[in-house]
Scaffold this motif. Structure first.
Motif, PDB file in Angstrom:
ATOM      1  N   VAL A   1     -45.049  40.629 -47.053  1.00 40.06           N
ATOM      2  CA  VAL A   1     -45.771  41.877 -47.281  1.00 40.06           C
ATOM      3  C   VAL A   1     -45.958  42.604 -45.947  1.00 40.06           C
ATOM      4  N   TYR A   2     -45.707  43.912 -45.985  1.00 39.34           N
ATOM      5  CA  TYR A   2     -45.814  44.759 -44.803  1.00 39.34           C
ATOM      6  C   TYR A   2     -46.711  45.950 -45.111  1.00 39.34           C
ATOM      7  N   ALA A   3     -47.549  46.332 -44.160  1.00 34.44           N
ATOM      8  CA  ALA A   3     -48.428  47.491 -44.303  1.00 34.44           C
ATOM      9  C   ALA A   3     -47.767  48.712 -43.675  1.00 34.44           C
ATOM     10  N   SER A   4     -47.892  49.828 -44.365  1.00 34.83           N
ATOM     11  CA  SER A   4     -47.411  51.095 -43.813  1.00 34.83           C
ATOM     12  C   SER A   4     -48.335  51.522 -42.687  1.00 34.83           C
ATOM     13  N   GLN A   5     -47.772  51.923 -41.574  1.00 30.23           N
ATOM     14  CA  GLN A   5     -48.564  52.421 -40.446  1.00 30.23           C
ATOM     15  C   GLN A   5     -48.951  53.886 -40.667  1.00 30.23           C
TER      16      GLN A   5
ATOM     17  N   GLY B   1     -43.147  55.252 -42.765  1.00 31.79           N
ATOM     18  CA  GLY B   1     -43.171  55.088 -41.317  1.00 31.79           C
ATOM     19  C   GLY B   1     -42.981  53.632 -40.937  1.00 31.79           C
ATOM     20  N   ASP B   2     -43.439  53.267 -39.758  1.00 30.39           N
ATOM     21  CA  ASP B   2     -43.308  51.891 -39.292  1.00 30.39           C
ATOM     22  C   ASP B   2     -44.090  50.954 -40.200  1.00 30.39           C
ATOM     23  N   LEU B   3     -43.542  49.757 -40.389  1.00 29.09           N
ATOM     24  CA  LEU B   3     -44.191  48.739 -41.212  1.00 29.09           C
ATOM     25  C   LEU B   3     -44.635  47.584 -40.328  1.00 29.09           C
ATOM     26  N   ARG B   4     -45.836  47.080 -40.588  1.00 35.14           N
ATOM     27  CA  ARG B   4     -46.409  45.967 -39.830  1.00 35.14           C
ATOM     28  C   ARG B   4     -46.520  44.758 -40.754  1.00 35.14           C
ATOM     29  N   PHE B   5     -45.954  43.628 -40.332  1.00 37.83           N
ATOM     30  CA  PHE B   5     -46.028  42.398 -41.121  1.00 37.83           C
ATOM     31  C   PHE B   5     -47.475  41.966 -41.272  1.00 37.83           C
TER      32      PHE B   5
END
Length: 95
Positions: A5-9, A36-40
């Motif tokens: 799962v990744y959160a949208s920045q 945009g960038d995704l954060r694990f």
């Protein structure tokens, strides 16, 4: 199924679930640009018995199996908004 799962920045409380770690190529380009960038944020073993707080587990699993990704919108977003987003996105896989 093991998933990531990744959160949208760019869009708060918006997450992308992936069937394979860092497999961002599975996400349609238009959606990727919107998020945009995704954060694990999480690695999880998901099966039909596991309950998720904001998502239908069977829907998440079906999306992961069929397209390799699942979009989780903020709780206040409606299903109609999610469906509209998916319909308005070109199918990048046909290119």
């Amino acid at each position: 199924m093991h998933c990531f799962v990744y959160a949208s920045q760019r869009k708060s409380d918006t997450y992308v679930w992936l069937a394979a770690r860092d497999e961002f190529g599975a996400i349609p380009e238009s959606l990727s640009m919107l998020l945009g960038d995704l954060r694990f944020v999480l690695e999880v073993q998901l099966d039909e018995q596991r309950r998720l707080p904001h998502e239908d587990t069977e829907v998440v699993l079906e999306h992961l199996r069929s397209q390799g990704w699942h979009l989780q919108l903020p709780p206040q977003e409606t299903l109609a908004v999610a469906n509209q987003m998916q319909r308005s996105m070109p199918d990048d896989r046909d290119e």
